[in-house]
Design a protein around this motif. Structure first.
Motif, mmCIF file in Angstrom:
data_model
loop_
_atom_site.group_PDB
_atom_site.id
_atom_site.type_symbol
_atom_site.label_atom_id
_atom_site.label_comp_id
_atom_site.label_asym_id
_atom_site.label_seq_id
_atom_site.Cartn_x
_atom_site.Cartn_y
_atom_site.Cartn_z
ATOM 1 N N HIS A 296 0.815 -1.211 0.000
ATOM 2 C CA HIS A 296 0.000 0.000 0.000
ATOM 3 C C HIS A 296 0.857 1.272 0.000
ATOM 4 O O HIS A 296 0.563 2.234 -0.717
ATOM 5 C CB HIS A 296 -0.936 -0.019 1.218
ATOM 6 C CG HIS A 296 -1.966 1.056 1.164
ATOM 7 N ND1 HIS A 296 -1.900 2.185 1.936
ATOM 8 C CD2 HIS A 296 -3.076 1.185 0.396
ATOM 9 C CE1 HIS A 296 -2.942 2.962 1.652
ATOM 10 N NE2 HIS A 296 -3.655 2.375 0.732
ATOM 11 N N LEU A 299 2.066 1.962 -3.490
ATOM 12 C CA LEU A 299 1.076 2.265 -4.529
ATOM 13 C C LEU A 299 0.184 3.464 -4.202
ATOM 14 O O LEU A 299 -0.441 4.023 -5.102
ATOM 15 C CB LEU A 299 0.175 1.033 -4.777
ATOM 16 C CG LEU A 299 0.852 -0.215 -5.340
ATOM 17 C CD1 LEU A 299 -0.195 -1.270 -5.691
ATOM 18 C CD2 LEU A 299 1.671 0.118 -6.590
ATOM 19 N N TYR A 300 0.100 3.834 -2.937
ATOM 20 C CA TYR A 300 -0.862 4.856 -2.553
ATOM 21 C C TYR A 300 -0.660 6.151 -3.358
ATOM 22 O O TYR A 300 0.440 6.705 -3.415
ATOM 23 C CB TYR A 300 -0.766 5.178 -1.049
ATOM 24 C CG TYR A 300 -1.771 6.228 -0.645
ATOM 25 C CD1 TYR A 300 -3.122 5.897 -0.512
ATOM 26 C CD2 TYR A 300 -1.386 7.547 -0.460
ATOM 27 C CE1 TYR A 300 -4.054 6.864 -0.191
ATOM 28 C CE2 TYR A 300 -2.316 8.524 -0.136
ATOM 29 C CZ TYR A 300 -3.651 8.171 -0.009
ATOM 30 O OH TYR A 300 -4.582 9.133 0.292
ATOM 31 N N LYS A 302 -0.469 6.608 -6.455
ATOM 32 C CA LYS A 302 0.241 6.492 -7.741
ATOM 33 C C LYS A 302 -0.778 6.612 -8.880
ATOM 34 O O LYS A 302 -1.828 5.979 -8.861
ATOM 35 C CB LYS A 302 0.971 5.150 -7.842
ATOM 36 C CG LYS A 302 2.192 5.090 -6.937
ATOM 37 C CD LYS A 302 3.373 5.806 -7.570
ATOM 38 C CE LYS A 302 4.563 5.876 -6.655
ATOM 39 N NZ LYS A 302 4.419 6.696 -5.465
ATOM 40 N N ARG A 303 -0.425 7.385 -9.882
ATOM 41 C CA ARG A 303 -1.355 7.665 -10.991
ATOM 42 C C ARG A 303 -1.175 6.610 -12.085
ATOM 43 O O ARG A 303 -0.068 6.406 -12.572
ATOM 44 C CB ARG A 303 -1.087 9.065 -11.541
ATOM 45 C CG ARG A 303 -1.234 10.151 -10.483
ATOM 46 C CD ARG A 303 -0.614 11.452 -10.938
ATOM 47 N NE ARG A 303 -1.402 12.093 -11.973
ATOM 48 C CZ ARG A 303 -2.462 12.849 -11.740
ATOM 49 N NH1 ARG A 303 -2.847 13.063 -10.494
ATOM 50 N NH2 ARG A 303 -3.131 13.394 -12.724
ATOM 51 N N ALA A 304 -2.270 5.956 -12.435
ATOM 52 C CA ALA A 304 -2.204 4.869 -13.429
ATOM 53 C C ALA A 304 -3.064 5.198 -14.640
ATOM 54 O O ALA A 304 -4.168 5.734 -14.500
ATOM 55 C CB ALA A 304 -2.671 3.561 -12.800
ATOM 56 N N ALA A 320 -7.259 -0.964 -9.250
ATOM 57 C CA ALA A 320 -6.251 0.072 -8.953
ATOM 58 C C ALA A 320 -6.756 0.977 -7.832
ATOM 59 O O ALA A 320 -6.009 1.320 -6.904
ATOM 60 C CB ALA A 320 -5.950 0.878 -10.214
ATOM 61 N N MET A 325 -4.422 3.303 -5.552
ATOM 62 C CA MET A 325 -3.851 4.092 -6.649
ATOM 63 C C MET A 325 -4.880 5.097 -7.162
ATOM 64 O O MET A 325 -6.051 5.054 -6.777
ATOM 65 C CB MET A 325 -3.425 3.166 -7.805
ATOM 66 C CG MET A 325 -2.403 2.136 -7.393
ATOM 67 S SD MET A 325 -1.962 1.023 -8.739
ATOM 68 C CE MET A 325 -0.874 2.056 -9.698
ATOM 69 N N ARG A 326 -4.438 5.968 -8.058
ATOM 70 C CA ARG A 326 -5.376 6.906 -8.685
ATOM 71 C C ARG A 326 -5.425 6.609 -10.172
ATOM 72 O O ARG A 326 -4.521 7.024 -10.925
ATOM 73 C CB ARG A 326 -4.929 8.343 -8.447
ATOM 74 C CG ARG A 326 -5.132 8.773 -6.999
ATOM 75 C CD ARG A 326 -4.700 10.196 -6.800
ATOM 76 N NE ARG A 326 -5.419 11.119 -7.650
ATOM 77 C CZ ARG A 326 -4.997 12.344 -7.948
ATOM 78 N NH1 ARG A 326 -3.863 12.777 -7.479
ATOM 79 N NH2 ARG A 326 -5.714 13.128 -8.727
ATOM 80 N N THR A 426 3.480 -3.162 -8.753
ATOM 81 C CA THR A 426 4.372 -2.641 -7.708
ATOM 82 C C THR A 426 5.834 -2.763 -8.135
ATOM 83 O O THR A 426 6.611 -1.802 -8.019
ATOM 84 C CB THR A 426 4.168 -3.413 -6.383
ATOM 85 O OG1 THR A 426 2.785 -3.488 -6.122
ATOM 86 C CG2 THR A 426 4.864 -2.736 -5.225
#
Ligand code: SF4
Length: 441
Positions: A296, A299-300, A302-304, A320, A325-326, A426
């Motif tokens: 977490h 990834l917290y 993180k723009r995907a 996601a 993620m965002r 990740t």
């Protein structure tokens, strides 16, 4: 996003025959026959070979100028006879192309000539003109043609579940089978490429590999407890046909990727088969949750950016968001009835605005990413140049993946597959820009 261009540039979609071939190669002892010019069979074969690293048999009626003027019936009849005599298949899966549809060949009428043949080769005909729809439409049409031609109610419930897979990899099919086995449900996989496109080396090479959905199993789909199509866009038509004609209840999606969607899949299986939830599956779910907690902090936020087939993209967008993620952009070339609705629901639920590019292409995705920015791109190999241009990693999922090996072997579906996807995303982020100060903030 309003479309101002008159051309499509680098669309994440392929033509209908590719989808139809994907469906036919999952049927045991079936030869796909493309009713069109040679290129319409070569192009799919090329894509399958470089994704699965397997040779693939695809026959063609090899239409040329004279057929374009006088019709392709002669070629189609000759091709069916050739395939029967040389390959001795149980089924021939015929699909049309832009050319044969434009000249107006009536395939179903032409193949009536074979009705009285003594052999038991089944001829399946799917209409797959590529100037409408995409590879997903082709898959949908071919699976529907299979059940329309073969499904037969014998009045005896078989206590099995029909699973229409869509264009997923052998690794995903194996994972779905694993889950059903734990629950204790027998299934008919429509169609099953888990062995036909992942075969051991054999000398001499047999005409047909082991595995694939048997003709008798497709006939038996009319006697099942229900049908779950893992994706509404790819396989929904066959599921609805079985419901309409044989009263086999149909459930369409969602693709079982991530916690919520896999839970929904499991609940649907349990409801249709009246089974309790097994402990082993609870454990696998727990492992996924644990894996999400473990990563977490990486990834917290993180723009995907995610692109590909609509049902898979929608499921990955939700996963996601579940993982913290965002998801900033969701792009697909195929129109799906629930795509935008599902993405908007995720955006609202997780309070993360997502730019939706529907019926769009990778040029549009590239342009949007210049503004939106992203730290990871998730999609097939066609996203490689965009990822390089933005200096972000590409996590390769879906079809086709031709610049890496082995992708087809591993799942992204189910609880185990979701763990694999989570690890891939990740590790891609860690591998690309590992900055312990930033990543541990
Ligand atoms: S002509 Fe049509 S069917 Fe043939 S490869 Fe091109 S798009 Fe596909």
């Amino acid at each position: 996003m309003p479309e101002k261009r008159c051309v499509t540039i680098n669309p994440p979609k392929m033509c209908q025959p590719i989808g139809a071939i994907y469906a036919y190669i999952g049927v045991h002892a079936c030869i796909p026959l493309v009713h069109g010019s040679q290129g319409c069979a070569t192009y799919p074969r090329y894509n399958f070979c470089r994704h699965f690293r397997e040779p693939i048999e695809v026959a063609t009626t090899s239409l040329s100028e004279d057929a374009a003027v006088y019709g392709g019936a002669k070629n189609l009849v000759a091709a069916i006879r050739n395939v029967k005599n040389r390959m001795h298949p149980e089924l021939i899966g015929i699909m049309t192309t832009c050319l044969s549809e434009t000249i107006g060949d009536d395939v179903r009428s032409i193949i009536k000539e074979f009705d009285n043949d003594a052999d038991e080769v089944e001829l399946i005909a799917a209409s797959t003109p590529s100037y409408v729809g995409t590879h997903l439409t082709g898959y949908d049409n071919a699976v529907k043609a299979l059940v329309e031609t073969l499904a037969c109610n014998n009045g005896i419930l078989n206590n099995k579940l029909n699973i229409i897979t869509g264009l997923i990899n052998p690794g995903d099919i194996n994972e779905i089978k694993h889950m059903l086995q734990i629950i204790g449900v027998e299934s008919i996989i429509l169609t099953d490429i888990s062995q036909t496109m992942n075969t051991p080396i054999q000398f001499p090479k047999p005409h047909f590999s082991e595995g694939g959905t048997a003709k008798a199993e497709i006939a038996d789909t009319a006697n099942s407890l229900g049908t779950i199509s893992l994706a509404p866009v790819t396989g929904g038509a066959a599921a609805k046909f079985l419901e309409r004609k044989f009263s086999v209840p149909a459930v369409l999606g969602p693709a079982p990727i991530g916690v919520n969607n896999t839970d929904t899949f499991v609940k649907n299986v349990l409801r249709l088969t009246d089974r309790p939830i097994p402990k082993e599956l609870e454990r696998e779910r727990g492992l996924l949750l644990d894996a999400m907690v473990d990563v977490h902090h990486y990834l917290y936020g993180k723009r995907a950016a995610i692109f590909g087939d609509p049902d898979i993209v929608a499921a990955i967008v939700r996963f996601a968001a579940e993982a913290g993620m965002r998801p900033v952009v969701a792009c697909t070339a195929t129109a799906g009835p629930s795509f935008a609705k599902e993405i908007k629901a995720v955006a609202e639920e997780y309070d993360c605005p997502v730019e939706i590019l529907e019926k769009s292409d990778l040029f549009a995705l590239h342009e949007v990413l210049k503004e939106a920015g992203a730290e990871v791109l998730i999609g097939n190999s066609k996203g490689k140049d965009i990822a390089e241009d933005h200096n972000i990693p590409l996590v390769r999922v879906g079809f086709p993946v031709y610049d890496r090996v082995g992708c087809f072997r591993y799942p992204i579906m189910g609880y185990n597959g979701s763990i694999h996807l989570l690890d891939m995303v990740t590790n891609a982020i860690l591998d690309h820009k590992y900055d312990p100060d930033k990543l541990h903030q």
